[in-house]
Design a protein around this motif. Structure first.
Motif, mmCIF file in Angstrom:
data_model
loop_
_atom_site.group_PDB
_atom_site.id
_atom_site.type_symbol
_atom_site.label_atom_id
_atom_site.label_comp_id
_atom_site.label_asym_id
_atom_site.label_seq_id
_atom_site.Cartn_x
_atom_site.Cartn_y
_atom_site.Cartn_z
ATOM 1 N N GLY A 98 0.744 -1.246 0.000
ATOM 2 C CA GLY A 98 0.000 0.000 0.000
ATOM 3 C C GLY A 98 0.776 1.298 0.000
ATOM 4 O O GLY A 98 1.466 1.648 -0.951
ATOM 5 N N ARG A 99 0.637 2.032 1.083
ATOM 6 C CA ARG A 99 1.226 3.362 1.210
ATOM 7 C C ARG A 99 2.734 3.331 1.032
ATOM 8 O O ARG A 99 3.330 4.247 0.453
ATOM 9 C CB ARG A 99 0.855 3.950 2.581
ATOM 10 N N LEU A 100 3.391 2.296 1.550
ATOM 11 C CA LEU A 100 4.845 2.201 1.437
ATOM 12 C C LEU A 100 5.261 2.104 -0.027
ATOM 13 O O LEU A 100 6.267 2.678 -0.442
ATOM 14 C CB LEU A 100 5.371 0.992 2.210
ATOM 15 N N ASP A 101 4.474 1.377 -0.812
ATOM 16 C CA ASP A 101 4.798 1.224 -2.229
ATOM 17 C C ASP A 101 4.722 2.574 -2.936
ATOM 18 O O ASP A 101 5.601 2.925 -3.733
ATOM 19 C CB ASP A 101 3.845 0.224 -2.882
ATOM 20 N N ALA A 102 3.683 3.328 -2.654
ATOM 21 C CA ALA A 102 3.522 4.636 -3.285
ATOM 22 C C ALA A 102 4.697 5.552 -2.948
ATOM 23 O O ALA A 102 5.210 6.274 -3.812
ATOM 24 C CB ALA A 102 2.201 5.270 -2.835
ATOM 25 N N GLN A 103 5.138 5.509 -1.692
ATOM 26 C CA GLN A 103 6.276 6.323 -1.273
ATOM 27 C C GLN A 103 7.548 5.860 -1.967
ATOM 28 O O GLN A 103 8.349 6.670 -2.442
ATOM 29 C CB GLN A 103 6.456 6.237 0.244
ATOM 30 N N ALA A 104 7.737 4.548 -2.019
ATOM 31 C CA ALA A 104 8.963 3.986 -2.603
ATOM 32 C C ALA A 104 9.102 4.357 -4.071
ATOM 33 O O ALA A 104 10.208 4.620 -4.555
ATOM 34 C CB ALA A 104 8.975 2.472 -2.439
ATOM 35 N N GLN A 105 7.992 4.385 -4.794
ATOM 36 C CA GLN A 105 8.050 4.674 -6.228
ATOM 37 C C GLN A 105 8.422 6.130 -6.511
ATOM 38 O O GLN A 105 8.789 6.465 -7.638
ATOM 39 C CB GLN A 105 6.708 4.323 -6.881
ATOM 40 N N ARG A 106 8.342 6.972 -5.495
ATOM 41 C CA ARG A 106 8.713 8.379 -5.680
ATOM 42 C C ARG A 106 10.208 8.626 -5.419
ATOM 43 O O ARG A 106 10.722 9.713 -5.684
ATOM 44 C CB ARG A 106 7.872 9.276 -4.760
ATOM 45 N N ILE A 107 10.898 7.622 -4.878
ATOM 46 C CA ILE A 107 12.316 7.768 -4.566
ATOM 47 C C ILE A 107 13.143 7.681 -5.855
ATOM 48 O O ILE A 107 12.947 6.793 -6.675
ATOM 49 C CB ILE A 107 12.782 6.685 -3.572
ATOM 50 N N LYS A 108 14.081 8.580 -6.019
ATOM 51 C CA LYS A 108 14.939 8.588 -7.204
ATOM 52 C C LYS A 108 15.794 7.328 -7.250
ATOM 53 O O LYS A 108 16.402 6.939 -6.247
ATOM 54 C CB LYS A 108 15.838 9.823 -7.190
ATOM 55 N N VAL A 109 15.835 6.693 -8.399
ATOM 56 C CA VAL A 109 16.648 5.483 -8.583
ATOM 57 C C VAL A 109 18.028 5.895 -9.081
ATOM 58 O O VAL A 109 18.179 6.414 -10.190
ATOM 59 C CB VAL A 109 15.980 4.515 -9.584
ATOM 60 N N LEU A 110 19.049 5.664 -8.254
ATOM 61 C CA LEU A 110 20.422 6.006 -8.619
ATOM 62 C C LEU A 110 21.131 4.851 -9.298
ATOM 63 O O LEU A 110 22.196 5.024 -9.886
ATOM 64 C CB LEU A 110 21.204 6.438 -7.373
ATOM 65 N N GLY A 111 20.536 3.670 -9.202
ATOM 66 C CA GLY A 111 21.103 2.499 -9.858
ATOM 67 C C GLY A 111 20.106 1.363 -9.804
ATOM 68 O O GLY A 111 19.554 1.094 -8.734
ATOM 69 N N GLU A 112 19.856 0.727 -10.933
ATOM 70 C CA GLU A 112 18.929 -0.400 -10.927
ATOM 71 C C GLU A 112 19.510 -1.575 -10.144
ATOM 72 O O GLU A 112 18.786 -2.432 -9.649
ATOM 73 C CB GLU A 112 18.612 -0.846 -12.357
ATOM 74 N N THR A 113 20.851 -1.597 -10.036
ATOM 75 C CA THR A 113 21.536 -2.581 -9.194
ATOM 76 C C THR A 113 22.404 -1.785 -8.222
ATOM 77 O O THR A 113 21.898 -0.919 -7.527
ATOM 78 C CB THR A 113 22.361 -3.567 -10.054
ATOM 79 N N VAL A 114 23.689 -2.077 -8.172
ATOM 80 C CA VAL A 114 24.588 -1.316 -7.304
ATOM 81 C C VAL A 114 24.758 0.098 -7.858
ATOM 82 O O VAL A 114 24.927 0.286 -9.068
ATOM 83 C CB VAL A 114 25.960 -2.020 -7.207
ATOM 84 N N ILE A 115 24.713 1.088 -6.995
ATOM 85 C CA ILE A 115 24.855 2.479 -7.427
ATOM 86 C C ILE A 115 26.294 2.717 -7.887
ATOM 87 O O ILE A 115 27.240 2.431 -7.142
ATOM 88 C CB ILE A 115 24.510 3.444 -6.278
ATOM 89 N N PRO A 116 26.487 3.233 -9.092
ATOM 90 C CA PRO A 116 27.847 3.533 -9.555
ATOM 91 C C PRO A 116 28.560 4.476 -8.583
ATOM 92 O O PRO A 116 27.955 5.385 -8.009
ATOM 93 C CB PRO A 116 27.617 4.210 -10.911
ATOM 94 N N LYS A 117 29.827 4.246 -8.422
ATOM 95 C CA LYS A 117 30.630 4.981 -7.442
ATOM 96 C C LYS A 117 30.511 6.496 -7.571
ATOM 97 O O LYS A 117 30.224 7.194 -6.589
ATOM 98 C CB LYS A 117 32.093 4.555 -7.586
ATOM 99 N N GLU A 118 30.724 7.020 -8.763
ATOM 100 C CA GLU A 118 30.703 8.473 -8.936
ATOM 101 C C GLU A 118 29.319 9.061 -8.694
ATOM 102 O O GLU A 118 29.180 10.160 -8.156
ATOM 103 C CB GLU A 118 31.199 8.839 -10.336
ATOM 104 N N LYS A 119 28.289 8.326 -9.077
ATOM 105 C CA LYS A 119 26.924 8.803 -8.851
ATOM 106 C C LYS A 119 26.612 8.840 -7.354
ATOM 107 O O LYS A 119 25.954 9.767 -6.865
ATOM 108 C CB LYS A 119 25.923 7.908 -9.576
#
Length: 357
Positions: A98-119
């Motif tokens: 529910g509500r947690l999903d809606a909040q999570a989808q608004r979070i910026k995705v910095l990496g679909e897997t591990v976040i690249p170091k420089e990012k």
């Protein structure tokens, strides 16, 4: 930024973000989880990593990046989701309730897997919560930032210890105290200690009820249990070992992990090893596909594979249809739902004692 905190002095430190074997023999942290910062909801608060190095917070972080969905979910449950500015390994749509999903989808995705170091270093974060410990960033994305690089970027680096420290644990994990300490630590760091206590109390209440119902079952009478990580591949099964949080979940539910003799968190084994164990029950460990329909399809596929594969169709659990359709994440990744999984497994294995599933 970081100070070395010896084991002898951790009584004055929040055992904090991450453990599963970095503290007590049962997988919990040292008694330091009762740190003054956590108890009063005030600052300063110090949390430690797997080696005992401490990170001190004099105020709540304002810009948090999470390495994956597990730490993100905990922050959302704590009411600190508005502080999260980015994540790696994001939860798929529909994965969280529910509500947690809606909040999570608004979070910026910095990496679909591990976040690249420089990012990651350029994200503007003042805190990075890491679930992977020493995991290399592979895939052409470069290595993980060093502590010096984190410091230069103004980012404090802490861990979800119940997952990140699991592989180096000194003894089997048999309870959820490490997960509870993670939640307590996150609450202390983010200024949400009251909510953290409520979440931990809720988990303890569920597990205590299960223990009251089935905890006294003699070891020899407990059914054997195999966690089938379907998404890890079927050519060679991936066993959850006794340092993995799933081992604690299985044990607390009154079952015997078929690979309890395996030290570490995970180990690739052969189907001949599973056949030799011949488990009483098999959990179809499927990762959340984002919808009930998609999940059901994946569970069906995992069951069909076991029922039609020549090497597994003769297993006791397969012949009897003793399958549990419980998602991987809530079993193998630290979170509030670990306690829900303990309850669900117990109700399935002990319907007369723990209630109906």
């Amino acid at each position: 930024m970081r100070s070395r905190v010896g084991r002898a002095t951790t009584a004055a430190v929040l055992g904090g973000l991450l453990t599963a074997g970095c503290g007590s023999g049962n997988g919990g942290t040292d008694s330091s989880a009762a740190d003054k910062g956590a108890a009063t909801g005030g600052y300063p608060v110090t949390v430690t990593d797997c080696t005992g190095a401490g990170t001190t917070f004099t105020s709540a972080p304002k810009h948090i990046v999470t390495s994956n969905a597990s730490s993100l979910e905990l922050l959302l449950r704590l009411g600190a989701g508005d502080k999260v500015i980015g994540t790696g390994f994001p939860p798929g749509e529909g994965t969280l309730p529910g509500r947690l999903d809606a909040q999570a989808q608004r979070i910026k995705v910095l990496g679909e897997t591990v976040i690249p170091k420089e990012k990651l270093l350029g994200s503007g974060a003042d805190l990075y919560i890491d679930t992977f410990a020493s995991m290399n960033m592979g895939g052409g994305m470069g290595d993980a930032p060093t502590e010096e690089e984190f410091e230069a970027a103004g980012i404090k680096h802490t861990f979800l210890k119940s997952t990140a420290c699991a592989a180096t644990g000194e003894s089997p994990v048999t309870d959820l105290s490490a997960v509870e300490d993670d939640i307590t630590s996150l609450g202390a760091v983010t200024g949400t200690s009251a909510k953290a206590k409520a979440l931990v109390d809720g988990m303890k209440s569920k597990v205590d009820a299960v223990q009251k119902a089935v905890g006294g079952t003699p070891e020899g009478e407990r059914p054997t249990y195999f966690f089938f990580d379907y998404d890890a591949g079927t050519k060679q099964p991936m066993a959850v070992c006794n340092r993995q949080i799933a081992h604690a979940v299985i044990t607390l539910a009154g079952a015997r992990n078929t690979f309890a003799d395996c030290d570490g968190d995970y180990r690739q084994v052969g189907w001949e090893d599973v056949i030799a164990k011949d488990p009483d029950w098999i959990q179809l460990g499927v990762r959340n596909r984002g919808s009930e329909t998609a999940n059901d399809k994946a569970f069906d596929e995992a069951r069909e594979w076991l029922e039609t594969n020549p090497a597994t169709k003769g297993l006791k659990a397969v012949e009897k249809g003793h399958f549990l359709r419980i998602g991987s994440e809530r079993t193998t990744i630290a979170g509030v739902t670990n306690a829900d999984t303990v309850e669900e497994i117990a109700k399935t294995l002990y319907p007369g004692k723990a209630g109906r599933p």
